[in-house]
Design an enzyme around this catalytic site. Sequence first.
Site, PDB file in Angstrom:
ATOM      1  N   SER A 196      29.824  14.644  78.620  1.00 18.97           N
ATOM      2  CA  SER A 196      31.147  14.808  79.230  1.00 18.97           C
ATOM      3  C   SER A 196      31.736  16.160  78.833  1.00 18.97           C
ATOM      4  O   SER A 196      31.244  16.826  77.916  1.00 18.97           O
ATOM      5  CB  SER A 196      32.074  13.692  78.749  1.00 18.97           C
ATOM      6  OG  SER A 196      32.364  13.899  77.381  1.00 18.97           O
ATOM      7  N   LYS A 197      32.817  16.504  79.532  1.00 17.38           N
ATOM      8  CA  LYS A 197      33.514  17.748  79.210  1.00 17.38           C
ATOM      9  C   LYS A 197      33.956  17.730  77.744  1.00 17.38           C
ATOM     10  O   LYS A 197      33.893  18.723  77.044  1.00 17.38           O
ATOM     11  CB  LYS A 197      34.728  17.898  80.133  1.00 17.38           C
ATOM     12  CG  LYS A 197      35.489  19.171  79.917  1.00 17.38           C
ATOM     13  CD  LYS A 197      36.663  19.270  80.850  1.00 17.38           C
ATOM     14  CE  LYS A 197      37.991  18.998  80.177  1.00 17.38           C
ATOM     15  NZ  LYS A 197      38.292  19.766  78.973  1.00 17.38           N
ATOM     16  N   ARG A 198      34.365  16.540  77.302  1.00 20.24           N
ATOM     17  CA  ARG A 198      34.819  16.413  75.909  1.00 20.24           C
ATOM     18  C   ARG A 198      33.699  16.738  74.909  1.00 20.24           C
ATOM     19  O   ARG A 198      33.933  17.348  73.883  1.00 20.24           O
ATOM     20  CB  ARG A 198      35.370  15.007  75.648  1.00 20.24           C
ATOM     21  CG  ARG A 198      36.852  15.016  75.389  1.00 20.24           C
ATOM     22  CD  ARG A 198      37.435  13.623  75.339  1.00 20.24           C
ATOM     23  NE  ARG A 198      37.306  12.942  76.603  1.00 20.24           N
ATOM     24  CZ  ARG A 198      36.673  11.773  76.773  1.00 20.24           C
ATOM     25  NH1 ARG A 198      36.125  11.155  75.746  1.00 20.24           N
ATOM     26  NH2 ARG A 198      36.609  11.214  77.961  1.00 20.24           N
TER      27      ARG A 198
END
Length: 507
Positions: free
Chosen positions: A263-265
């Site tokens: 994910s972007k996170r």
Amino acid sequence: MKVRVRFAPSPTGGLHLGGVRTVLYNYLFARKHGGDFVLRIEDTDQSRFVEGAEQYIIDCLNWCGLIPDESPEKGGPFAPYRQSERKANYRQYAQKLIDEGHAYYAFDTTEDLEQMRIIYKTPENTNPQYDHSLRHKMKNSLSLPEAEVAELLKNNTPYVVRIKMPGQKHLKFTDMIRGDVFFDCSLVDDKVLLKADGMPTYHLAVVVDDYLMRITHAFRGEEWLPSAPVHILLWEYLGWMDNMPQWAHLPLILKPDGNGKLSKRDGDRLGFPVFAMNWADIKTGEITKGFREIGFMPQAFVNMLAMLGWNDGTGQELFTLEDLIEKFSIERVHKGGAKFDFEKAKWFNHQYIQHTDNATLAALALPYFEINGIKPTTEQLEKVIALVKERCTLLSDFWEQSSFFFIAPTVLDEKTIKEKWSEQKKDFFVALANKYSNTEDQEWNLLEIEHTFNNLVQQHAIKKGDVMLPLRIMLVGGKYGPGVFNIAELIGKQETVARIVSAVEKI
Ligand code: GLU
């Protein structure tokens, strides 16, 4: 039949590298089979729509060189390619499904749905859903008397249209990557097909448009696999089974550490990009870095993505786009997820930099000099690039590896010089600065610069190895950079002398 594939993103934000890989596999498959590659924007969910996201997707595809044959921008025989502009198409199909008993009106309010989740929650069924077991307890055209339904419709009571999933049915389809996949339809809820605002949901729109646009093969992320039974039933109920595309559910791109989708996170946490290009959040203004901006070459990015889930079986890792078109085969796409490895991604970029000519690199690296206020000539930049390219992994590294060619170092590693400094060395450098400043301009070349240095080393009875490192530090600030005489040649006589004099004064 002509191969037709589509990339069907929802314009909701930055384009994840998994999305670009879906584009790539679509593109390779289309090119390999002489087919068409369509970009269709799935923007029917108004609540998730993000201004600018569509243009951003187009820009990403342009950057990667994966240009669709048909798109909202380009048009094509099946225009429009934006689902919000195709709204009128969908209702008639929803109506057909209702008329034939495969779908129904549901009048439940948000509160009704919340209540359902509370009332019917049991230890055996912790997450009750709107399905064959509960639909008759809800407010819909299957549970209410006909007259009441007619009344509700007449009064324009808001409703959605839901698919009537069979309570007892097993489905099978053959996925191009996974082989036979089986589903128990009784486990799937009655998905909404048409929303209260008259817009179709993804489920209805994707089926209708894949049919109307004559899509033959549909590549999409594995996360869509649970929706497949709904889609297959829609193809069947609408009488289009013979035209259903062949599905390929692509494996997920996984976090480097641990399980689950990258994910972007994860990117933020581990310090690497996940989006193809910089993405600016419209609400917060927050900028998420992209592969392009941190200095990836699009060819390297695309090559790296191709290998995340596919290989040609020979161990070869570097492929041009043309090679990929020739070699790509869906049978060799892996079933299992591929762990993303940023170091490996950088390896690809390093390889591409080494194999790219200096003139091309100069054009690509120039913006990194310009944002630092330096405007080198093409000739200067190409020379510098030739000297430092081996050390560069990202295009942004060109600036870091060569800023000292354009600006004198502000910080010198004086400590290292001082550790072995002596009057003798000081005399040597004073003499060197003198000799260099008296060199004729036309003689300022690599051979002469080194020759003068060597002669002086002899005259001063000093070891060459003892004065090379101080000279490097004087010119670049630290213990790095390409050949020290190459640096002197490129920065020029005056600058070389000035840097030596100023360093000697400081020490
Ligand atoms: N609109 C869906 C998405 O945003 C497309 C899924 C599909 O390709 O069917 O991913």
